[in-house]
Design an enzyme around this catalytic site. Sequence first.
Site, PDB file in Angstrom:
ATOM      1  N   GLU A  72       0.861  -1.203  -0.044  1.00 16.73           N
ATOM      2  CA  GLU A  72       0.000  -0.159  -0.106  1.00 16.73           C
ATOM      3  C   GLU A  72       0.860   1.270   0.100  1.00 16.73           C
ATOM      4  OE1 GLU A  72      -3.095  -0.419  -0.260  1.00 16.73           O
ATOM      5  OE2 GLU A  72      -4.167  -1.986   0.772  1.00 16.73           O
ATOM      6  N   HIS A  74       0.983   3.821  -1.738  1.00 18.13           N
ATOM      7  CA  HIS A  74       0.073   5.094  -1.802  1.00 18.13           C
ATOM      8  C   HIS A  74      -0.176   5.717  -0.902  1.00 18.13           C
ATOM      9  CE1 HIS A  74      -2.501   1.801  -2.131  1.00 18.13           C
ATOM     10  NE2 HIS A  74      -3.378   2.315  -1.505  1.00 18.13           N
ATOM     11  N   VAL A 159      -9.287   5.407   4.096  1.00 23.05           N
ATOM     12  CA  VAL A 159      -9.257   3.713   3.964  1.00 23.05           C
ATOM     13  C   VAL A 159     -10.585   3.128   4.262  1.00 23.05           C
ATOM     14  CG1 VAL A 159      -8.046   1.942   5.424  1.00 23.05           C
ATOM     15  CG2 VAL A 159      -7.017   4.253   5.109  1.00 23.05           C
ATOM     16  N   CYS A 169     -14.378  -0.701 -14.854  1.00 26.14           N
ATOM     17  CA  CYS A 169     -13.315  -0.535 -16.101  1.00 26.14           C
ATOM     18  C   CYS A 169     -13.485   0.674 -16.689  1.00 26.14           C
ATOM     19  CB  CYS A 169     -13.951  -1.464 -17.223  1.00 26.14           C
ATOM     20  SG  CYS A 169     -15.560  -1.009 -17.886  1.00 26.14           S
ATOM     21  N   CYS A 172     -17.159   1.696 -17.667  1.00 29.76           N
ATOM     22  CA  CYS A 172     -18.179   1.833 -16.555  1.00 29.76           C
ATOM     23  C   CYS A 172     -17.791   2.979 -15.380  1.00 29.76           C
ATOM     24  CB  CYS A 172     -18.309   0.651 -15.918  1.00 29.76           C
ATOM     25  SG  CYS A 172     -19.285  -0.822 -17.077  1.00 29.76           S
TER      26      CYS A 172
HETATM   27 ZN    ZN Z   1     -17.170  -2.226 -16.772  1.00 37.56          ZN
END
Ligand code: ZN
Length: 177
Positions: A72, A74, A159, A169, A172
């Site tokens: 983690e 980031h 968090v 994706c 979407c």
């Molecule tokens: Zn999608």
Amino acid sequence: MFSGKTEELIRRMRQVQIARQHCRIFTPRLDTRYTSSQVASHSGARLEAVPVSSIKEVIAGAEGVQVIAIDELHFLEDRPEEIVAGCQELADRGLRVLVAGLDQNYRAEPFPAMAQLMALAEQVDKLYAICVRCGAYATRSQRLIDGHPAPANAPTIVVGGLDLYEARCRACYEVAV
Ligand SMILES: [Zn+2]
């Protein structure tokens, strides 16, 4: 997010342990979802880890170690250039440095430290979750607040678990406004 990054990091570090190399795993203190002295994947795999707040603590904790892993990344609180310089320093010393983290925030903007490390690393593996809407490979984190896309001015790092983020994706993903 839900792509198996921590699972993969744990798998690789288990191999390092089997090879009897001295290794240490670090995890940012900010991530308090699980016991702070372990890294844990969503599927329940766990390894002992040292909680840290800064890359300086990672460097201090890497004495006498051949392989380090940071989960983690980031979530580390340092400036991106400090994180990159710290990882480079350790790698230049001859350590193998494994890093896991998100490449983009919920606004689909790169996390600067991850973006630079992806350019500098000897090896990069992008892992993908599955889009919860259409089943394609998910490359983005949809942040939801009360079921709606988070506004672009919400704080970058929160968090959380399933209630706050969805893997989606490109098609979407709903752009935050
Ligand atoms: Zn999608």
